[in-house]
Write an enzyme that holds these catalytic residues in place. Sequence first.
Site, PDB file in Angstrom:
ATOM      1  N   LEU A 171       0.615  -1.387   0.060  1.00 23.41           N
ATOM      2  CA  LEU A 171      -0.368  -0.346  -0.184  1.00 23.41           C
ATOM      3  C   LEU A 171       0.869   1.587   0.055  1.00 23.41           C
ATOM      4  O   LEU A 171       1.562   1.316   1.524  1.00 23.41           O
ATOM      5  CB  LEU A 171      -1.165   0.270   1.111  1.00 23.41           C
ATOM      6  CG  LEU A 171      -2.685  -0.740   0.877  1.00 23.41           C
ATOM      7  CD1 LEU A 171      -2.924  -0.868   2.267  1.00 23.41           C
ATOM      8  CD2 LEU A 171      -3.925   0.107   0.084  1.00 23.41           C
ATOM      9  N   ASP A 172       0.691   2.509  -1.138  1.00 23.30           N
ATOM     10  CA  ASP A 172       1.508   3.156  -1.441  1.00 23.30           C
ATOM     11  C   ASP A 172       1.408   3.492   0.308  1.00 23.30           C
ATOM     12  O   ASP A 172       0.129   3.935   1.052  1.00 23.30           O
ATOM     13  CB  ASP A 172       1.378   3.683  -2.270  1.00 23.30           C
ATOM     14  CG  ASP A 172      -0.564   4.934  -2.072  1.00 23.30           C
ATOM     15  OD1 ASP A 172      -0.031   5.667  -1.685  1.00 23.30           O
ATOM     16  OD2 ASP A 172      -1.148   4.333  -2.713  1.00 23.30           O
ATOM     17  N   SER A 173       2.518   5.281   0.417  1.00 22.33           N
ATOM     18  CA  SER A 173       2.276   5.185   2.330  1.00 22.33           C
ATOM     19  C   SER A 173       1.838   6.752   1.887  1.00 22.33           C
ATOM     20  O   SER A 173       0.827   6.487   3.838  1.00 22.33           O
ATOM     21  CB  SER A 173       3.772   6.221   1.972  1.00 22.33           C
ATOM     22  OG  SER A 173       3.678   6.974   1.389  1.00 22.33           O
TER      23      SER A 173
END
Length: 258
Positions: A124-126
């Site tokens: 999951l992107d930051s």
Amino acid sequence: MSDFWDGLKDLGITKDNIDDSSSRIRLQKVISQAGLGSRRHAEELIVAGRVMVNGEVACLGDRADLDCDTVMIDGVPIMVNSSRVYYLIHKPRGVVSTVRDTHERPVVIDLVPSTPPVYPVGRLDSDSEGLLILTNDGEFTNRLTHPRYKIEKEYLVVLDRPVRREHVVSLRKGVELEDGITLPAQVNDLGNGALRIAIREGRNRQIRRMLAVLGYDVERLIRTRIGPLSDSKLIPGDFRKLEEIELRSLWAAALESD
């Protein structure tokens, strides 16, 4: 030494029995301890030919040790193994889905025990949050992340403004990105700029890119489901161990898409 074992044969005790008793137990008990039914039910599964041990159809009386044997029911492995761990976490925003980060940002493995070492299943992107699995099981990771299995993931997305109906239709048909058109997504318009989107691909920042092409900014993105697995009780930063029935359902979902 052979006289010793010969003297125990009349009691039904052999060297093989002694070796097995320390680690391998009867399949009925293995299945029952995994929470997959009573021993009576386990016997019925074995007699019906639905249980396999290391690729061979099992028989009543067979034994197994889940630390070194692969036991499957209907093609789905029993996942209980003392050397493997499976965590479900709610990744907070600002945390990176990697084992380490060169920019010294917080990483997901800091949210769970350090022993044994684990790694994230996918990413999951930051800027996004929500459900993520951490494990040390390589085959399980491959099943959930390899493109051929297409495990569906669902997201709650909050946009900068309400979405137009024709754009909902576009998302459902597929959106042209620089790396090719996306697979059709399941989309529910919840109103006021909120969408529920389910996709079967894992391209980098895919949902954000799909919506950017249509002219929207994503203000918040939360992964709420991985295959059949969801947990609305987990809050950002929390984690728990996955249960055997949840692991089996995830594996079964991968088999269905194989």
